[in-house]
Design a protein around this motif. Structure first.
Motif, PDB file in Angstrom:
ATOM      1  N   ASP A 107      99.511  24.515  39.303  1.00  0.00           N
ATOM      2  CA  ASP A 107      98.710  23.666  38.427  1.00  0.00           C
ATOM      3  C   ASP A 107      99.031  24.048  36.988  1.00  0.00           C
ATOM      4  O   ASP A 107      98.696  25.149  36.534  1.00  0.00           O
ATOM      5  N   LEU A 108      99.674  23.142  36.274  1.00  0.00           N
ATOM      6  CA  LEU A 108     100.115  23.442  34.909  1.00  0.00           C
ATOM      7  C   LEU A 108      98.962  23.857  34.018  1.00  0.00           C
ATOM      8  O   LEU A 108      99.106  24.738  33.163  1.00  0.00           O
ATOM      9  N   ASN A 109      97.791  23.255  34.214  1.00  0.00           N
ATOM     10  CA  ASN A 109      96.669  23.580  33.339  1.00  0.00           C
ATOM     11  C   ASN A 109      95.984  24.891  33.706  1.00  0.00           C
ATOM     12  O   ASN A 109      94.944  25.219  33.128  1.00  0.00           O
ATOM     13  N   LEU A 153      99.719  32.874  31.922  1.00  0.00           N
ATOM     14  CA  LEU A 153     100.753  33.502  32.745  1.00  0.00           C
ATOM     15  C   LEU A 153     102.151  32.980  32.433  1.00  0.00           C
ATOM     16  O   LEU A 153     103.142  33.709  32.570  1.00  0.00           O
ATOM     17  N   LEU A 154     102.283  31.704  32.058  1.00  0.00           N
ATOM     18  CA  LEU A 154     103.569  31.101  31.685  1.00  0.00           C
ATOM     19  C   LEU A 154     104.608  31.248  32.788  1.00  0.00           C
ATOM     20  O   LEU A 154     105.751  31.666  32.555  1.00  0.00           O
ATOM     21  N   ARG A 155     104.241  30.844  34.010  1.00  0.00           N
ATOM     22  CA  ARG A 155     105.183  30.902  35.118  1.00  0.00           C
ATOM     23  C   ARG A 155     106.123  29.703  35.138  1.00  0.00           C
ATOM     24  O   ARG A 155     107.193  29.769  35.746  1.00  0.00           O
ATOM     25  N   THR A 156     105.744  28.603  34.526  1.00  0.00           N
ATOM     26  CA  THR A 156     106.518  27.364  34.619  1.00  0.00           C
ATOM     27  C   THR A 156     107.179  27.044  33.282  1.00  0.00           C
ATOM     28  O   THR A 156     106.650  27.361  32.210  1.00  0.00           O
ATOM     29  N   PRO A 157     108.350  26.376  33.321  1.00  0.00           N
ATOM     30  CA  PRO A 157     108.962  25.950  32.054  1.00  0.00           C
ATOM     31  C   PRO A 157     108.094  24.954  31.306  1.00  0.00           C
ATOM     32  O   PRO A 157     108.168  24.863  30.074  1.00  0.00           O
ATOM     33  N   GLU A 158     107.265  24.202  32.034  1.00  0.00           N
ATOM     34  CA  GLU A 158     106.382  23.246  31.375  1.00  0.00           C
ATOM     35  C   GLU A 158     105.337  23.954  30.520  1.00  0.00           C
ATOM     36  O   GLU A 158     105.047  23.539  29.392  1.00  0.00           O
ATOM     37  N   ALA A 159     104.750  25.034  31.030  1.00  0.00           N
ATOM     38  CA  ALA A 159     103.795  25.808  30.234  1.00  0.00           C
ATOM     39  C   ALA A 159     104.496  26.552  29.104  1.00  0.00           C
ATOM     40  O   ALA A 159     103.958  26.682  27.996  1.00  0.00           O
ATOM     41  N   GLN A 160     105.704  27.037  29.365  1.00  0.00           N
ATOM     42  CA  GLN A 160     106.461  27.722  28.326  1.00  0.00           C
ATOM     43  C   GLN A 160     106.778  26.782  27.170  1.00  0.00           C
ATOM     44  O   GLN A 160     106.798  27.194  26.002  1.00  0.00           O
ATOM     45  N   LEU A 183      99.098  17.253  20.260  1.00  0.00           N
ATOM     46  CA  LEU A 183      98.530  16.358  21.264  1.00  0.00           C
ATOM     47  C   LEU A 183      99.365  16.457  22.531  1.00  0.00           C
ATOM     48  O   LEU A 183     100.591  16.291  22.478  1.00  0.00           O
ATOM     49  N   VAL A 184      98.723  16.700  23.671  1.00  0.00           N
ATOM     50  CA  VAL A 184      99.424  16.871  24.939  1.00  0.00           C
ATOM     51  C   VAL A 184      98.840  15.914  25.971  1.00  0.00           C
ATOM     52  O   VAL A 184      97.623  15.867  26.166  1.00  0.00           O
ATOM     53  N   GLY A 185      99.707  15.169  26.637  1.00  0.00           N
ATOM     54  CA  GLY A 185      99.281  14.253  27.680  1.00  0.00           C
ATOM     55  C   GLY A 185      99.882  14.588  29.031  1.00  0.00           C
ATOM     56  O   GLY A 185     100.922  15.235  29.123  1.00  0.00           O
ATOM     57  N   GLN A 186      99.249  14.147  30.073  1.00  0.00           N
ATOM     58  CA  GLN A 186      99.699  14.189  31.467  1.00  0.00           C
ATOM     59  C   GLN A 186     100.179  15.569  31.902  1.00  0.00           C
ATOM     60  O   GLN A 186     101.255  15.722  32.479  1.00  0.00           O
ATOM     61  N   GLN A 187      99.353  16.573  31.666  1.00  0.00           N
ATOM     62  CA  GLN A 187      99.611  17.866  32.307  1.00  0.00           C
ATOM     63  C   GLN A 187      99.491  17.744  33.817  1.00  0.00           C
ATOM     64  O   GLN A 187     100.189  18.440  34.552  1.00  0.00           O
ATOM     65  N   HIS A 188      98.599  16.881  34.256  1.00  0.00           N
ATOM     66  CA  HIS A 188      98.482  16.568  35.679  1.00  0.00           C
ATOM     67  C   HIS A 188      99.172  15.241  35.931  1.00  0.00           C
ATOM     68  O   HIS A 188      98.849  14.225  35.306  1.00  0.00           O
TER      69      HIS A 188
END
Length: 581
Positions: free
Chosen positions: A223-225, A230-237, A164-169
């Protein structure tokens, strides 16, 4: 039509028939006896080679809001359609006198308090996932009844895992508040009994920097979503690591949508639905995953929302262009969390609650909507736990078996149609139906199709692309001895910049639209180069990343810099190679 007609390998027809039967039956979970509580803080495993991060931004620990709440975007007649439910939520945002939301520091403290105070019989682990671009910890909670909380043990315990993932934005705050409530209910409330049948990972706030600033994007402006391939951000990683290590069978991505703005301007109506829903819809999605998403999950979800007095519709959006009156379901490109996890062969859902741009207006109802929807998905997972394990095994094997055969869709488009949307008159609150041009993602039209290769060869210079593929969970091999592979090179015939799209705000550079032709060839491969096979469950993610003319390819986004550095391999190679760990 029985499911087995979709099976592409004769040896799987019997499994397909079994899965067809599973759609019609299932058992309900029963509550387990209480056991001794256990709490674990799991260590961070050895990381893979790092993917370069964007430049950092100033850190913060609390969410910044205007000192004076903005006026409501509509009057009492519209607001009357959305009364608060008679429910109490115990998150910091609902404390008396609060005018903001749960801060990052409060969230970190709350997660640790849940670890300390959880109910007997629930095993919980805090999963440290690194830090955001501004240095804020990215943390998730793992809930289980298993004796061992390591990823390897959970993959063997027979229970499917839900992520479950919340607040990507960052400007969609009700999603994090709802994730806190769900975590509380798993730790010692009405959802605890489901842990007899499932494991659950809760990442309450995927974008803490955006939450701190009250803005949609991450600190670098990405935009994280749109960053899950591409996985450019540590948040997506961080999310990719959870998916790679725990291989969730079900994924839920919680968002909020803005019910006013463009829809009022274009169609004269306020959007009225408490929840907009969509599961993964993207080229090459396994058909069994789509069927399970609809029949095992979405249909019960609609019933749960209706029973709670909440309204729902397919997810839809419209462009910023005031002259463009089309309305489209969610995107079909394999870059969003919903579609990327679908191509990981998971049931993958987007829940868009009514709330972005509303400040704290209707906050309790917004959180109630998310909690109701998430709880329904957790109940459905528990009820279908054994079936989901069988489904995942079947689909993983079927995708792997398709290598070297048939065709693969590189690009697809939604189907144009018409649809009647129910909206509210912004002045009177009366029902205001609008007939719109509707791009449906329920049926995708192939735009570009190509024969499916056995895999891809990458030159030794493409270490960055290899790191990203491995971070996604894809298997990669490295060539150890000189050899020859039969394949197809790419001849680039055209390229153009995509209007309004850049690689990122920090990196600059345009996203490209590339056209190629394939040319049969024999290629000499040397030690140190790479081979990415397609006889693996993540084959369709690999295809989306490495075919240069897909909309989200690594070449189009500058990860691979030369088309000559990748080749389609059309026969299984007879070259000495080793699998990369």
């Amino acid at each position: 039509m029985a499911w087995f007609v979709f099976c592409r390998r004769p040896r799987w027809w019997a499994v397909g028939l079994v899965l067809s039967g599973l759609l019609a039956c299932g058992s309900q979970p029963t509550a387990p006896p209480a056991a001794r509580p256990a709490v674990t803080v799991l260590p961070t495993p050895s990381p893979q080679p790092p993917i370069p991060d964007p430049p950092p931004a100033p850190a913060g620990t609390s969410i910044v809001l205007p000192p004076v709440p903005p006026p409501p975007p509509y009057g009492a007649a519209v607001a009357a359609h959305f009364p608060d439910p008679p429910i109490h939520f115990a998150t910091p945002a609902f404390e008396p006198g609060r005018t903001d939301f749960t801060s990052n520091a409060e969230l970190q403290s709350l997660l640790r308090r849940l670890l300390r105070d959880g109910r007997a019989g629930v095993r919980m682990g805090l999963l440290p996932l690194g830090h955001s671009q501004a240095g804020i910890p990215l943390e998730a909670l793992l809930f289980s009844r298993g004796a061992d909380l390591t990823p390897a043990a959970l993959l063997q315990d027979g229970r499917p895992t839900v992520l479950l993932v919340g607040q990507q934005h960052g400007d969609e705050p009700a999603t994090a508040e709802a994730m806190i409530v769900v975590a509380q209910e798993l730790a010692g409330g009405r959802l605890t009994r489901l842990l007899e049948h499932i494991n659950v990972i809760v990442l309450p706030r995927a974008n803490p920097d955006g939450a701190h600033e009250g803005r949609r994007a991450t600190a670098s402006g990405i935009d994280l979503n749109r960053d899950h391939l591409l996985l450019r951000t540590p948040e997506a990683q961080a999310q990719a690591r959870l998916a790679r290590e725990y291989r969730p069978a079900v994924f839920v991505d919680a968002h909020e949508y803005n019910p006013v703005g463009r829809f009022v301007q274009k169609f004269g109506g306020v959007q009225r639905f408490d929840a907009l829903l969509q599961y993964a819809m993207t080229p090459n999605l396994p058909p069994f995953i789509a069927k399970a998403s609809e029949e095992w999950f979405r249909e019960p979800l609609l019933g749960s929302l209706k029973t709670a007095g909440l309204s729902s519709e397919w997810f839809h959006t419209t462009s910023d262009d005031p002259n463009d009156k089309r309305v489209a379901m969610g995107g079909v490109q394999p870059d969003t969390a919903r579609n990327v996890n679908g191509l990981r062969n998971a049931v993958s859902f987007l829940i868009e609650g009514r709330g972005a741009g509303l400040g704290r207006l209707h906050l309790k109802r917004r959180v109630h909507t998310q909690v109701t929807a998430i709880a329904s998905i957790l109940h459905s997972t528990a009820a279908r736990a054994d079936d989901l394990v069988k489904l995942r095994q079947y689909v993983d094997n079927d995708v792997s078996a398709q290598a070297c055969q048939g065709e693969v869709v590189l690009e697809a488009a939604p189907t144009p149609s018409e649809y009647v949307l129910q909206t509210l008159d912004p002045l009177t609150g009366a029902q205001h139906p609008v007939t719109v041009a509707w791009d449906s993602a329920l049926a995708l039209r192939p735009v570009k199709v190509r024969g499916r290769p056995c895999g891809y060869w990458l030159s030794a210079a493409q270490g960055d692309a290899v790191r990203r593929l491995r971070a996604l969970g894809a298997a990669v091999q490295q060539v150890e001895a000189t050899g020859v592979m039969r394949g197809q090179t790419y001849n680039e015939t055209a390229r153009e910049a995509v209007p309004g799209r850049t690689v990122s705000l920090s990196e600059g550079g345009a996203v490209l639209r590339i056209q190629v032709q394939t040319v049969p060839t024999l290629i000499d491969v040397v030690p140190g180069s790479y081979y990415v096979p397609l006889d693996q469950p993540l084959a369709h993610l690999v295809i989306a990343a490495l075919e240069p003319d897909t909309p989200v390819s690594y070449l189009a986004h500058g990860v691979i810099t030369r088309v000559a550095d990748e080749v389609r391999v059309m026969e299984l190679p007879d070259v000495k190679m080793t699998s990369m760990p």
